[in-house]
Design a protein around this motif. Structure first.
Motif, short mmCIF file in Angstrom:
data_model
loop_
_atom_site.label_atom_id
_atom_site.label_comp_id
_atom_site.label_asym_id
_atom_site.label_seq_id
_atom_site.Cartn_x
_atom_site.Cartn_y
_atom_site.Cartn_z
N SER A 1 37.05 6.10 -6.71
CA SER A 1 36.69 6.03 -5.40
C SER A 1 36.11 7.75 -4.82
O SER A 1 35.71 8.22 -3.72
N GLU B 1 38.86 1.67 -0.19
CA GLU B 1 39.67 1.40 -0.52
C GLU B 1 40.43 0.70 0.18
O GLU B 1 41.40 1.88 1.23
N ASP C 1 34.91 -0.32 -1.51
CA ASP C 1 35.74 0.24 -2.86
C ASP C 1 36.77 -0.73 -3.40
O ASP C 1 38.23 -1.14 -1.56
N GLU C 2 36.75 -1.61 -4.26
CA GLU C 2 38.02 -2.28 -4.88
C GLU C 2 38.34 -3.57 -4.24
O GLU C 2 39.66 -3.65 -3.88
MG LIG Z 1 39.90 3.92 -6.62
#
Ligand SMILES: [Mg+2]
Ligand SMILES: Nc1ncnc2c1ncn2[C@@H]1O[C@H](COP(=O)(O)OP(=O)(O)O)[C@@H](O)[C@H]1O
Lengths: 297, 236
Positions: free
Chosen positions: B41, B83, B159-160
């Motif tokens: 991140s 995220e 992000d994820e």
């Molecule tokens: Mg992260």
């Protein structure tokens, strides 16, 4: 109390409330975005009324030029305060920001005393605001409806900006998540500045209308309206613009009505605002319109 | 398209990135893999100008973007789906999408693009006037993705996306990304906990361990690499 007196008191309460509401919006907008109680906000009320006063009394401007000009000048000062005192501290602990706000407040008040002089000045109402009107058998002074209508128009304009413009949408997003708003391509510094500008302009408008209602101005005159408006903002749910309006009206009306119904309590007038605040915080800590929200980190 | 060289980032005393270099070529899906706290991140946040590096360079389309603020990076053509999605729960679904197009001024085209997002994610259209806070996690992920696409990014960073989603849903999100890449040539930099899924759609991948890139290579090769299989794919 007869019905006419009741209506007179009610209109008085509504006009006082609309002033609280105008000022409360600036507190709530800044809090909503920065989680900062802008202690200096009340002093912009004072500044607005002084600039309007000098515009008329010294520069001989007509009121319709002097008043909008005073609003512009105060909005500019609001921006300068944000840029110079708050923006550099934004990434520091919140207490630093709060301390800066207190410092700015003292600075404005003392500059006011030095520049404007400590002696109160008589604010001259434009003549048409000083007429006795007879509205359906109730006599009121023309400034009362003028204050209320002006405030309502300003509220309408503000809501248009917040809910119908791109910058307003960015402002609402900003109040949820500054970083994510930046990720949308929003220049967040500019929007924060814009919010300060709007809040300061409304404070100035509130200050001018305040001086029309209570035509004696002095460098500390912003303190009490500032405090009351802050209470109104908390009552309505701080961070919520609609709540600030409701809280302002509510506080103004209740304050006037309590004194009207219980004249012997009039000495405790200001204490009521605090009593209401304490009660509300006990039973509904988030305010009337407030939502429970996580503290920003 | 994106070139990062020798990037160092510290949070106070914590050295989150210790000299990473990576390259995202146009039209590819590049994946950044690594355990929690590896610095994935942080890498994306540094690209977006949220975090300031102590050393290194970031170039996008041949020009330096280091030192820019987020909004300037967005204007250069990079969008990040952060995220945890971070949709604006106090705005409606449509407003979230409109805000994604904040840097654009072509009103008519924006309207058409919102329509296109709704075609891509029909669930969102059903909820267009609802506040984003009422959406489920999967719907919020679609909204966050749609919102990022609204800026018409040359580089999309995610992000994820499957964090907190049921496996079926996360599979759906990833296949959408592959689709975007294949039909529009969308360049993507993807962070994903689920290494298997990420390697299945990526062209090339980097493996990040405590702030350093320890391994990189074509996704298909990494998927058969013994060390990767042990650590990230759970195959012994
Ligand atoms: Mg992260
Ligand atoms: N805002 C922050 N302040 C201090 N340390 C942070 C912050 N964000 C991340 N870190 C630390 O930096 C390292 C990398 O974090 P991060 O980039 O979030 O990893 P990942 O996304 O790979 O899980 C971790 O050790 C984490 O604890």
């Amino acid at each position: 109390m007869n019905f006419e007196a009741f209506l007179q008191n009610l209109s008085n309460g509504i006009s006082l409330g609309s002033l609280y509401a105008l000022i409360a919006i600036g507190y709530t907008m800044v809090y909503g975005i920065l989680r900062l109680i802008n202690f200096a906000h009340g002093d912009l009320v004072m500044l607005g009324s002084y600039v309007a006063f000098y515009g008329v009394a010294m520069f001989m401007l007509p009121w319709w030029l002097a008043f909008p000009l005073a609003i512009l000048v105060t909005a500019g000062v609001g921006i300068v305060i944000e840029r110079s005192a708050y923006k550099p501290l934004r990434d520091f602990p919140r207490i630093n920001l709060f301390t800066a706000a207190v410092a700015v407040s003292f600075l404005l008040e003392n500059l006011g005393i030095v520049i404007f002089g400590g002696r109160p000045k008589a604010f001259e109402r434009p003549a048409f605001m000083d007429q006795m009107l007879n509205l359906g058998g109730v006599s009121i002074v023309s400034y009362t409806p003028i204050i209320i209508i002006t405030a309502l128009v300003l509220f309408g304009l503000l809501l248009l900006v917040i809910y119908r413009t791109k910058a307003g949408m960015a402002m609402r997003a900003l109040s949820k998540d500054i970083e994510a708003t930046g990720l949308m391509g929003v220049n967040t510094d500019k929007i924060i500045m814009f919010a300060f500008m709007l809040g300061s302009a409304l404070a100035a408008a509130g200050g001018i209308l305040w001086a029309i209602k209570f035509p004696q101005i002095n460098p500390l005159m912003g303190v009490m309206p500032g405090l009351k408006a802050f209470i109104a903002a908390v009552l309505g749910g701080i961070g919520n613009v609609g709540g600030a309006m409701i809280g302002g009206f509510l506080l103004g009306i209740v304050e006037i009505m309590i004194v009207a119904f219980f004249p012997e309590l009039s000495g405790y007038r200001d204490a009521f605002a605090y009593a209401i605040l304490i009660l509300l915080l006990l039973f509904r800590p988030t305010g009337i319109m407030g939502e429970v929200q996580a503290e920003k980190v | 398209m994106l070139d990062i060289k020798n990037l160092h980032v510290s949070y106070g005393g914590i050295r989150a990135l210790q000299g990473i270099s990576l390259h995202v070529p146009e039209g590819k899906i590049i994946s950044l893999l690594g355990a929690n706290g590896a610095g994935k991140s942080t890498t994306l946040r540094t690209i977006m100008g949220i975090v300031k590096p102590t050393e290194g360079s970031i170039e996008f389309l041949g020009g330096n973007i280091l030192g820019m603020k987020s909004f300037q990076v967005v204007m250069k053509g990079i969008a990040l789906v952060p995220e945890g999605r971070r949709v604006f729960t106090n705005l409606t679904v449509t407003e979230n999408l409109a805000l994604g197009a904040y840097t654009r001024n072509d009103k008519v085209q924006i309207q058409q693009d919102i329509e296109e997002i709704y075609e891509l994610f029909p669930r969102l259209r059903e909820r267009e006037k609802q506040s984003a806070g009422t959406l489920s996690g999967g719907e919020q992920q679609m909204l966050a993705l749609g919102r990022a696409l609204m800026s018409k990014p040359k580089l999309l960073m995610i992000d994820e996306p499957s964090l907190g989603l049921a496996p079926v849903l996360s599979q759906g999100v990833l296949s959408r990304l592959k689709e975007l890449n294949q039909t529009r040539g969308q360049t993507i930099l993807l962070i994903e906990q689920n290494a298997r899924a990420a390697l299945s759609i990526a062209d090339y991948a980097y493996i990040l361990e405590t702030g350093r890139i320890t391994l990189e290579g074509p996704a298909a090769e990494l998927a058969t690499n013994d060390a990767v299989r042990k650590t990230y794919l759970g195959i012994h």
